[in-house]
Design a protein around this motif. Structure first.
Motif, PDB file in Angstrom:
ATOM      1  N   TYR A  23       0.305   4.178  -2.582  1.00 13.17           N
ATOM      2  CA  TYR A  23      -0.820   5.076  -2.298  1.00 13.17           C
ATOM      3  C   TYR A  23      -0.373   6.192  -1.355  1.00 13.17           C
ATOM      4  O   TYR A  23      -0.718   7.350  -1.530  1.00 13.17           O
TER       5      TYR A  23
ATOM      6  N   PHE B  67       0.826  -1.203   0.000  1.00 13.30           N
ATOM      7  CA  PHE B  67       0.000   0.000   0.000  1.00 13.30           C
ATOM      8  C   PHE B  67       0.865   1.260   0.000  1.00 13.30           C
ATOM      9  O   PHE B  67       0.347   2.376  -0.039  1.00 13.30           O
TER      10      PHE B  67
ATOM     11  N   LYS C 113     -13.119  -1.086   2.179  1.00 16.55           N
ATOM     12  CA  LYS C 113     -14.039  -1.182   1.038  1.00 16.55           C
ATOM     13  C   LYS C 113     -14.351  -2.655   0.762  1.00 16.55           C
ATOM     14  O   LYS C 113     -13.441  -3.449   0.563  1.00 16.55           O
TER      15      LYS C 113
ATOM     16  N   ARG D  23     -10.578   3.919   4.321  1.00 19.41           N
ATOM     17  CA  ARG D  23     -11.692   3.693   3.375  1.00 19.41           C
ATOM     18  C   ARG D  23     -11.311   2.633   2.355  1.00 19.41           C
ATOM     19  O   ARG D  23     -12.079   1.726   2.048  1.00 19.41           O
ATOM     20  N   LEU D  24     -10.078   2.738   1.852  1.00 12.32           N
ATOM     21  CA  LEU D  24      -9.604   1.780   0.843  1.00 12.32           C
ATOM     22  C   LEU D  24      -9.555   0.364   1.419  1.00 12.32           C
ATOM     23  O   LEU D  24      -9.966  -0.601   0.788  1.00 12.32           O
TER      24      LEU D  24
END
Ligand code: ATR
Length: 299
Positions: A28, A25, A295, A291-292
């Motif tokens: 990001y 990650f 999800k 949020r990612l």
């Protein structure tokens, strides 16, 4: 058509080097920090398939003008021989997760330790001084967290692991660096439940319960834990592991590994760019990551 380029002619490169890197990650985080601070840094994952390619990979990136790299498994120790300058923490723990390419050579840093400590403080609102800590697992992450605990002045550290010999190795490593009470225990030991009940903080560093093998916990059902205790799981996928769910039911304070991931990345980004990441931006990136990560989890 929008002609605003994502990557322009003055972009600077940073990369993640490891094997594998596909699950990361970090792009990001770094690319968002870059955009939000106007740093014009581009961050990409690069898989280095074999240790024999490590030196040339670093040299190639340096020659191409990259600002630096993150190093992940399995190369955090192997890269040290190519580093000309190493910071105190990285040297003591023998683990480099950040390299800055500078005119007088490669500089090696470790932002995992500070990342864990900053994340712990943010999530739990406390530190590890005089705390009794159990670390579950005995891999690289366990070593980092045991090191962070010793550095913070923990009063006692247990390394609890399936394979006792691996736990013994971590204990030896930490004892060489610190005058601290640290002991190993096999996960199946009958006194583990008692040890966990006596501890202020329990940290899971094993992969048990991690995506895609969700739902399992590295520990037998927790008994006797309560709200005075902290249960910290470095797993952040799923966002709430089975262990954290169990701990929450007991009323324990809990946190997952997202803050550690975020703060170690911010540490690297600040080293490469000289930028200072404000708390507001840190929290905004954190919310976006949350949020990612969540999800689709509710399904
Ligand atoms: P890292 O370096 O990222 O921390 P690692 O070196 O693969 O990862 O370490 C994983 C840890 O999870 C190890 O402590 C491992 O226990 P062993 O030392 O006995 O291998 C632990 N682990 C992995 N699967 C496990 C399982 N099913 N039950 C208990 N512990 C497990």
């Amino acid at each position: 058509m929008n002609l605003e380029l994502l990557v322009n002619g003055r972009a600077k490169l940073a990369a993640l080097i490891g094997n594998p890197v596909g699950h990361t990650f970090s792009p990001y985080i770094h690319n968002t920090l870059s955009r939000e601070t106007g740093s014009n840094l581009i961050y990409i994952p690069l898989q280095v398939y074999d240790k024999v390619k490590l030196e040339n990979s670093l040299a190639a990136l340096n020659d191409l003008g990259a600002v630096g790299v993150n190093i992940t498994l399995p190369y955090k120790t192997d890269v040290i021989e190519y580093v000309a300058h190493i910071d105190e923490t990285a040297k003591r723990i023998v683990s480099v997760n950040t390299i800055a390419f500078r005119s007088d050579g490669y500089y090696g840093f470790n932002t995992d330790i500070s990342g864990f400590l900053k994340g712990y403080s943010r999530d739990i609102g406390d530190d590890l001084k005089n705390k009794r800590i159990s670390v579950i697992g005995a891999g690289g992450a366990a070593r980092s967290i045991a090191f962070a605990a010793a550095l913070s002045g923990a009063s006692i550290i247990y390394i609890v692991n399936r394979t006792l010999a691996h736990a013994d190795k971590v204990v030896d490593d930490i004892k060489r660096q610190f005058n601290v009470n640290i002991f190993s225990r096999p996960l199946c030991s009958p006194d583990v439940q008692h040890i966990l009940r006596e501890c202020d903080v329990i940290v899971n560093t094993t992969t048990v319960g991690m995506y895609p093998l969700m739902g399992s916990s590295p520990l037998p059902p927790l008994s006797g834990l309560d709200k005075r205790q902290v249960v910290y799981d470095i797993i952040y996928r799923p966002f709430k592991s089975a262990l954290l769910e169990q701990a929450e039911e007991k009323g324990c304070k809990t946190a997952n590994g997202l803050s550690m991931l975020l703060y170690q990345a911010i540490g690297s980004f600040e080293i490469w760019t000289g930028a200072h990441i404000e708390e507001l931006l840190t929290e905004q990136v954190r919310s976006a990551l949350e949020r990612l990560l969540t999800k689709g989890e509710e399904k």
